[in-house]
Design a protein around this motif. Structure first.
Motif, mmCIF file in Angstrom:
data_model
loop_
_atom_site.group_PDB
_atom_site.id
_atom_site.type_symbol
_atom_site.label_atom_id
_atom_site.label_comp_id
_atom_site.label_asym_id
_atom_site.label_seq_id
_atom_site.Cartn_x
_atom_site.Cartn_y
_atom_site.Cartn_z
ATOM 1 N N ASP A 123 0.822 -1.211 0.000
ATOM 2 C CA ASP A 123 0.000 0.000 0.000
ATOM 3 C C ASP A 123 0.859 1.264 0.000
ATOM 4 N N ASN A 124 2.118 1.135 0.420
ATOM 5 C CA ASN A 124 3.009 2.295 0.478
ATOM 6 C C ASN A 124 3.658 2.626 -0.867
ATOM 7 N N LEU A 125 3.666 1.698 -1.808
ATOM 8 C CA LEU A 125 4.351 1.910 -3.092
ATOM 9 C C LEU A 125 3.891 3.185 -3.801
ATOM 10 N N LYS A 126 2.620 3.506 -3.689
ATOM 11 C CA LYS A 126 2.085 4.685 -4.375
ATOM 12 C C LYS A 126 2.705 5.984 -3.864
ATOM 13 N N TYR A 127 3.291 5.948 -2.666
ATOM 14 C CA TYR A 127 3.869 7.160 -2.090
ATOM 15 C C TYR A 127 5.293 7.441 -2.565
ATOM 16 N N TYR A 128 5.953 6.435 -3.151
ATOM 17 C CA TYR A 128 7.335 6.684 -3.567
ATOM 18 C C TYR A 128 7.683 6.143 -4.946
ATOM 19 N N GLN A 129 6.798 5.408 -5.589
ATOM 20 C CA GLN A 129 7.046 4.957 -6.960
ATOM 21 C C GLN A 129 6.032 5.629 -7.881
ATOM 22 N N ASP A 130 6.520 6.546 -8.680
ATOM 23 C CA ASP A 130 5.661 7.323 -9.573
ATOM 24 C C ASP A 130 4.813 6.419 -10.462
ATOM 25 N N GLY A 131 3.535 6.723 -10.543
ATOM 26 C CA GLY A 131 2.640 6.001 -11.434
ATOM 27 C C GLY A 131 2.131 4.672 -10.915
ATOM 28 N N PHE A 132 2.539 4.274 -9.693
ATOM 29 C CA PHE A 132 2.089 2.996 -9.152
ATOM 30 C C PHE A 132 0.588 3.041 -8.889
ATOM 31 N N ILE A 133 -0.118 1.976 -9.292
ATOM 32 C CA ILE A 133 -1.564 1.883 -9.077
ATOM 33 C C ILE A 133 -1.897 0.811 -8.045
ATOM 34 N N LYS A 134 -1.474 -0.439 -8.327
ATOM 35 C CA LYS A 134 -1.773 -1.509 -7.370
ATOM 36 C C LYS A 134 -0.877 -2.714 -7.613
#
Length: 143
Positions: free
Chosen positions: A24-35
């Protein structure tokens, strides 16, 4: 093509591991991450396969080893490239962790991506370092 990136984070190795392992944290530091969607196996366990969705791409992650903070090792497959990522988290002090990653691109599919990799290899490292910098900012903001 193989390269390393690293960054020192002002947080404990346990907290850094916990944040790293929460998709759930990926969206905060990987640009364009959705799910991230688990396809098979147990999440973050050896052999687990997940599909990762970004605005401009999709890829398959296969966990090869997960013994964080010592090592997280995974294979990433995309229609244009295949790479592995090895992450190590080293406690420097009680609340300071060194995040080290080694990326190895083993396959490029297609003339365009092969040309980009040959002409601009630093572009790949620059993107990984950007995500490490953003990860540091995110982790340190969670206090």
């Amino acid at each position: 093509m193989t390269f390393n990136c690293s960054i020192d984070i002002n947080e404990s190795v346990e907290k850094v591991s916990e944040i790293f392992l929460n998709p759930d944290n990926l969206k905060y530091y990987q640009d364009g991450f959705i799910k991230k969607e688990l396809i098979s196996g147990s999440a973050f366990k050896k052999g687990a396969k997940s599909k990762m969705y970004y605005k401009k791409l999709e890829l398959i992650e296969t966990i090869l080893n997960n013994d964080l903070p010592n090592e997280f090792f995974a294979l990433y497959e995309h229609k244009h490239m295949t790479n592995t990522m090895k992450v190590s988290l080293i406690a420097l002090e009680e609340n300071k962790t060194r995040y080290i990653t080694e990326i190895e691109y083993s396959k490029f599919n297609g003339a365009f991506i092969k040309l980009i990799a040959r002409l601009f290899p630093g572009m790949f490292k620059k993107q990984v370092q950007k995500w490490l910098n953003q990860f540091k900012i995110y982790v340190e903001s969670q206090k």
